[in-house]
Scaffold this active site. Structure first.
Site, PDB file in Angstrom:
ATOM      1  NE  ARG A  50     -16.473  -7.879  16.289  1.00  0.00           N
ATOM      2  CZ  ARG A  50     -17.799  -7.828  16.406  1.00  0.00           C
ATOM      3  NH1 ARG A  50     -18.547  -7.947  15.346  1.00  0.00           N
ATOM      4  NH2 ARG A  50     -18.354  -7.641  17.570  1.00  0.00           N
ATOM      5  N   PRO A  51     -10.492  -9.752  17.752  1.00  0.00           N
ATOM      6  CG  PRO A  51      -8.680  -8.723  18.798  1.00  0.00           C
ATOM      7  CD  PRO A  51      -9.752  -8.496  17.765  1.00  0.00           C
ATOM      8  CB  ILE A  52     -11.880 -13.750  21.706  1.00  0.00           C
ATOM      9  CG1 ILE A  52     -11.147 -14.996  21.208  1.00  0.00           C
ATOM     10  CG2 ILE A  52     -13.118 -13.476  20.862  1.00  0.00           C
ATOM     11  CD1 ILE A  52     -11.849 -16.297  21.585  1.00  0.00           C
ATOM     12  CG  ASP A  53      -6.532 -10.158  22.736  1.00  0.00           C
ATOM     13  OD1 ASP A  53      -7.581  -9.834  22.146  1.00  0.00           O
ATOM     14  OD2 ASP A  53      -5.679  -9.323  23.095  1.00  0.00           O
ATOM     15  CG  ASP A 111     -22.629  -0.798  17.195  1.00  0.00           C
ATOM     16  OD1 ASP A 111     -21.638  -1.087  16.499  1.00  0.00           O
ATOM     17  OD2 ASP A 111     -22.987  -1.480  18.171  1.00  0.00           O
ATOM     18  CB  ILE A 163     -14.593   0.836  17.922  1.00  0.00           C
ATOM     19  CG1 ILE A 163     -15.002   2.019  18.817  1.00  0.00           C
ATOM     20  CG2 ILE A 163     -14.833  -0.504  18.626  1.00  0.00           C
ATOM     21  CD1 ILE A 163     -14.375   2.081  20.177  1.00  0.00           C
ATOM     22  NE  ARG A 196     -16.292 -11.379  16.309  1.00  0.00           N
ATOM     23  CZ  ARG A 196     -15.182 -12.017  15.996  1.00  0.00           C
ATOM     24  NH1 ARG A 196     -15.084 -12.642  14.847  1.00  0.00           N
ATOM     25  NH2 ARG A 196     -14.152 -12.031  16.803  1.00  0.00           N
ATOM     26  CB  CYS A 237     -15.895 -10.029  12.008  1.00  0.00           C
ATOM     27  SG  CYS A 237     -17.303  -8.942  12.141  1.00  0.00           S
ATOM     28  NE  ARG A 243     -25.606 -10.829  12.827  1.00  0.00           N
ATOM     29  CZ  ARG A 243     -24.357 -11.065  13.120  1.00  0.00           C
ATOM     30  NH1 ARG A 243     -23.456 -11.038  12.172  1.00  0.00           N
ATOM     31  NH2 ARG A 243     -23.997 -11.344  14.357  1.00  0.00           N
ATOM     32  CE  LYS A 300     -27.301  -6.774  17.314  1.00  0.00           C
ATOM     33  NZ  LYS A 300     -25.936  -7.308  17.459  1.00  0.00           N
ATOM     34  CG  ASN A 301     -25.402  -5.210  20.578  1.00  0.00           C
ATOM     35  OD1 ASN A 301     -25.665  -6.272  20.020  1.00  0.00           O
ATOM     36  ND2 ASN A 301     -24.768  -4.217  19.962  1.00  0.00           N
TER      37      ASN A 301
HETATM   38  C1  EPZ Z   1     -19.872  -5.058  20.982  1.00  0.00           C
HETATM   39  O1  EPZ Z   1     -18.933  -5.885  20.310  1.00  0.00           O
HETATM   40  C2  EPZ Z   1     -21.088  -4.982  20.099  1.00  0.00           C
HETATM   41  N1  EPZ Z   1     -21.621  -6.327  19.887  1.00  0.00           N
HETATM   42  C3  EPZ Z   1     -20.747  -4.330  18.768  1.00  0.00           C
HETATM   43  O2  EPZ Z   1     -21.937  -4.160  18.030  1.00  0.00           O
HETATM   44  C4  EPZ Z   1     -20.141  -2.949  19.030  1.00  0.00           C
HETATM   45  O3  EPZ Z   1     -19.700  -2.390  17.821  1.00  0.00           O
HETATM   46  C5  EPZ Z   1     -18.963  -3.059  20.011  1.00  0.00           C
HETATM   47  O4  EPZ Z   1     -19.365  -3.753  21.218  1.00  0.00           O
HETATM   48  C6  EPZ Z   1     -18.387  -1.711  20.409  1.00  0.00           C
HETATM   49  O5  EPZ Z   1     -19.366  -0.964  21.049  1.00  0.00           O
HETATM   50  C7  EPZ Z   1     -22.434  -6.874  20.783  1.00  0.00           C
HETATM   51  O6  EPZ Z   1     -22.764  -6.277  21.791  1.00  0.00           O
HETATM   52  C8  EPZ Z   1     -22.963  -8.232  20.485  1.00  0.00           C
HETATM   53  P1  EPZ Z   1     -15.573  -4.846  22.130  1.00  0.00           P
HETATM   54  P2  EPZ Z   1     -17.673  -6.459  21.105  1.00  0.00           P
HETATM   55  O7  EPZ Z   1     -15.048  -6.094  22.724  1.00  0.00           O
HETATM   56  O8  EPZ Z   1     -18.052  -6.749  22.495  1.00  0.00           O
HETATM   57  C9  EPZ Z   1     -10.933  -4.788  20.899  1.00  0.00           C
HETATM   58  C10 EPZ Z   1     -23.407  -4.345  16.224  1.00  0.00           C
HETATM   59  O9  EPZ Z   1     -23.431  -3.784  15.106  1.00  0.00           O
HETATM   60  N2  EPZ Z   1     -10.847  -6.122  21.518  1.00  0.00           N
HETATM   61  O10 EPZ Z   1     -16.094  -3.789  23.041  1.00  0.00           O
HETATM   62  O11 EPZ Z   1     -17.123  -7.559  20.273  1.00  0.00           O
HETATM   63  C11 EPZ Z   1     -11.730  -4.827  19.603  1.00  0.00           C
HETATM   64  O12 EPZ Z   1     -10.931  -5.233  18.516  1.00  0.00           O
HETATM   65  C12 EPZ Z   1     -22.103  -4.873  16.796  1.00  0.00           C
HETATM   66  O13 EPZ Z   1     -24.430  -4.531  16.938  1.00  0.00           O
HETATM   67  C13 EPZ Z   1      -9.605  -6.734  21.621  1.00  0.00           C
HETATM   68  O14 EPZ Z   1      -8.567  -6.184  21.206  1.00  0.00           O
HETATM   69  O15 EPZ Z   1     -16.705  -5.214  21.057  1.00  0.00           O
HETATM   70  C14 EPZ Z   1     -12.244  -3.392  19.519  1.00  0.00           C
HETATM   71  O16 EPZ Z   1     -11.256  -2.593  18.946  1.00  0.00           O
HETATM   72  C15 EPZ Z   1     -20.978  -4.807  15.835  1.00  0.00           C
HETATM   73  N3  EPZ Z   1      -9.548  -7.976  22.195  1.00  0.00           N
HETATM   74  C16 EPZ Z   1     -12.414  -2.975  20.988  1.00  0.00           C
HETATM   75  O17 EPZ Z   1     -11.653  -3.920  21.758  1.00  0.00           O
HETATM   76  C17 EPZ Z   1     -10.657  -8.600  22.696  1.00  0.00           C
HETATM   77  O18 EPZ Z   1     -10.524  -9.731  23.233  1.00  0.00           O
HETATM   78  C18 EPZ Z   1     -13.839  -2.977  21.503  1.00  0.00           C
HETATM   79  O19 EPZ Z   1     -14.445  -4.221  21.196  1.00  0.00           O
HETATM   80  C19 EPZ Z   1     -11.913  -7.962  22.578  1.00  0.00           C
HETATM   81  C20 EPZ Z   1     -11.972  -6.722  21.988  1.00  0.00           C
END
Ligand code: EPZ
Length: 422
Positions: A121-124, A306, A328, A92, A116, A398, A22-23
Site C-alpha cells: 500500500r504505497p502512497i507514491d 473488497d 489489486i 490509512r 498493512c 472498522r 464507509k469508503n
Molecule cells: C481503497 O483503498 C479502499 N479504501 C480499499 O478498501 C479498496 O480495497 C481499494 O480502494 C481498491 O478498491 C478506502 O476507500 C478507504 P488504491 P486505496 O489506491 O485507495 C496501488 C476496505 O476493505 N497504489 O485504489 O488505498 C495499490 O498498491 C479497503 O474497505 C500505488 O501503487 O486503494 C493498489 O495496487 C481495503 N501507489 C492499487 O494502486 C499509490 O500511491 C489500487 O489502490 C496508491 C495506490
C-alpha cells in the site's frame, strides 16, 4: 477482546437494510475541511474508521462529531497541520487530509502509514500528484512534509488508477490556481460521490465516473448543509452473499444496484436466485449447489477486491473448481488458511487461488486478518455445520455497522462473546 460465535446451518429469512458507505464517507469528510463553513452528512455508517477520522480532525483543531448516523464537521478552527503516526497507522485513509491541508493552508505533515496486512500500500501516487500541483515534498523521520505557497493546476497522468490518490489530487486541486486534468483517474463510485459533494461545496469539477477528471480551481468553497451519503456496495454484497450461502429468503434494501452489476452477473452465472426491484435485492432459495464461477479483481467497473474474500467463501461450497485472481492487493489471501480450517479445499499460486468446491464446511476456531476476511469467515460460518468462533473480530468494526445484529435479525445464530484468555 471479543470473538464472534456462529452456529451455522440456518437459512436466513427477512429484510435487512444496507448502511451508508464507509469508503465514500471518508473522502467526503476530508473534502469538508476545504471550507470555513460547517457541513452535515447524513446516512453515514457508525463504524470505527469514521470515528478515527473524527479523532484526527480534532487533533487538527477542527470539530467533528457523529450522532445517530449524522456527521457534523466544523472546519474553521484548524491550527495544527500534522497527522500523527499513532493515528495514521490505525487507518490509512488518514492520508486524505494531505490534499485539503495543502490546498487550503499550504502546509501538511502526515505520517507515512507503514505496512498493512493486505499489501504494501504505497502512497507514491498521492505524492506524485501533490508535486505536479507544485508542492514541495520531503520525507523526514517517517513523515511526509508538504508545503506550497499556492498550488497550481496541472495535468496529472496516473500510471495506475488509484482511488486514494485520485481523492487526494482532487482535494488539493479544487482550490488550486487554474485547471487540473487527472488522467487514468479512478472510476470507483466513491470518487463520483466525492465529486458530487465537492460540487455541492461549489467546486468546478467534471468527468465523474470516467478516467479523465477536469477541475477548474476556485477561490473558496462553502459548507454543505445536508448531504446523504450513498449506501455501501461492499456491505450490500456481503449481506447478499450471506443470504445466498444459507439458501435464504432475504430482501436486502437500500442497495445501489448499479454499483454491483458484475457481482450480480457472477451470482446469476453461479445459479443463485434473486430479483432486483428498485433499490432492493430479493434473494430466494435455490436447489442443489451453486456452480463454480471464477473472478478477477480489478478497478471499477471490474470485480471489487473488497468482495473477493466473500466470493471465495461462497465458492467453497460450489460444484467444481473456482479460479480467483487478485490483481489489486498482493497479500489478500489471508482468509485462505482459515477457510481451510473449516474444510475448504483451496490452493494458492501467486495471485491466484483455486477453490475446489466441497459439499460441506465444518465450524472451527479461526482468526480474522482484516476487514473483508472477517466478513468472509462470517459467511462461511453461517453455512458451516456446528460452531465457528472468529477471533480478532475487531477488524470487522472498522467497516461494518452492527453486522452481527443485522444477521441475527435474519435468524442467524450469531453473537459476540468475550475471548477467554489462555
Ligand atoms: C481503497 O483503498 C479502499 N479504501 C480499499 O478498501 C479498496 O480495497 C481499494 O480502494 C481498491 O478498491 C478506502 O476507500 C478507504 P488504491 P486505496 O489506491 O485507495 C496501488 C476496505 O476493505 N497504489 O485504489 O488505498 C495499490 O498498491 C479497503 O474497505 C500505488 O501503487 O486503494 C493498489 O495496487 C481495503 N501507489 C492499487 O494502486 C499509490 O500511491 C489500487 O489502490 C496508491 C495506490
Amino acid at each position: 477482546m471479543k470473538k464472534m460465535v456462529i452456529r451455522g446451518g440456518r437459512a436466513l429469512k427477512g429484510t435487512v437494510r444496507t448502511g451508508g458507505s464507509k469508503n465514500a464517507t471518508l473522502p467526503i469528510m476530508a473534502a469538508a475541511l476545504l471550507s470555513d463553513e460547517p457541513s452535515t452528512i447524513s446516512g453515514i455508517p457508525m463504524v470505527r474508521d469514521i470515528r478515527t477520522m473524527s479523532e484526527l480532525f480534532k487533533i487538527l483543531g477542527a470539530n467533528a462529531y457523529v450522532d445517530s448516523n449524522m456527521l457534523h464537521v466544523q472546519p474553521d478552527s484548524i491550527k495544527n497541520f500534522s497527522a500523527p503516526y499513532d493515528l495514521v497507522k490505525t487507518m490509512r485513509a488518514s492520508i486524505y487530509v494531505l490534499g485539503p491541508l495543502l490546498g487550503k493552508y499550504g502546509k501538511a505533515k502526515v505520517s507515512l502509514p507503514g505496512g498493512c496486512a493486505i499489501g504494501l500500500r504505497p502512497i507514491d501516487l498521492h505524492l506524485m500528484a501533490m508535486k505536479k500541483l507544485g508542492a514541495k515534498i520531503e520525507i523526514k523521520h517517517g513523515y511526509v512534509l508538504a508545503s506550497a505557497k499556492k498550488l497550481k493546476g496541472a495535468r496529472i497522468v496516473f500510471p495506475k488508477a488509484s482511488l486514494g490518490a485520485t481523492v487526494n489530487a482532487m482535494l488539493a486541486a479544487v482550490l488550486a490556481q487554474g485547471r487540473t486534468i487527472l488522467e487514468n483517474a479512478s472510476k470507483e463510485p466513491e470518487i463520483t460521490e466525492c465529486i458530487n459533494f465537492l460540487k455541492e461545496m461549489g467546486a468546478k469539477i467534471e468527468g465523474a465516473g470516467t478516467g479523465t477528471i477536469t477541475i477548474a480551481g476556485v477561490k473558496k468553497l462553502n459548507g454543505v448543509k445536508k448531504y446523504n451519503v450513498i449506501s455501501d456496495r461492499i456491505e450490500a454484497a456481503t449481506l447478499i452473499a450471506a443470504a445466498v450461502i444459507t439458501k435464504g429468503s432475504v430482501t436486502v434494501e437500500n442497495v445501489c444496484t448499479g454499483h454491483l452489476e458484475l457481482f450480480f452477473d457472477k451470482l446469476r452465472e453461479a445459479g443463485a436466485k434473486f430479483e432486483i426491484k428498485g433499490g432492493s435485492v430479493i434473494v430466494k432459495p435455490y436447489k442443489g449447489r451453486l456452480k463454480a464461477v471464477g473472478i478477477t479483481t480489478e478497478p471499477y467497473p471490474g470485480f471489487p477486491t473488497d468482495v473477493q474474500a466473500q466470493w471465495m467463501a461462497l465458492m467453497t461450497l460450489a460444484q467444481g473448481d473456482t479460479i480467483i485472481k487478485e490483481k489489486i492487493w498482493e497479500n489478500r489471501f489471508m482468509h485462505v488458511p482459515e477457510l481451510s480450517r473449516m474444510g475448504a479445499d483451496i490452493k494458492i499460486d501467486g495471485n491466484t487461488c483455486i477453490v475446489a468446491g466441497v459439499k460441506k464446511l465444518s465450524g472451527a476456531s479461526v482468526m480474522a486478518s482484516d476487514l473483508r476476511a472477517s466478513a468472509a469467515l462470517i459467511i462461511a460460518g453461517l453455512a458451516a455445520e456446528g460452531e465457528t468462533e472468529i477471533r480478532r473480530i475487531y477488524h470487522l468494526e472498522r467497516g461494518y455497522e452492527n453486522l452481527e445484529i443485522k444477521l441475527a435479525g435474519l435468524g442467524a445464530n450469531i453473537k459476540l462473546e468475550n475471548e477467554d484468555s489462555i
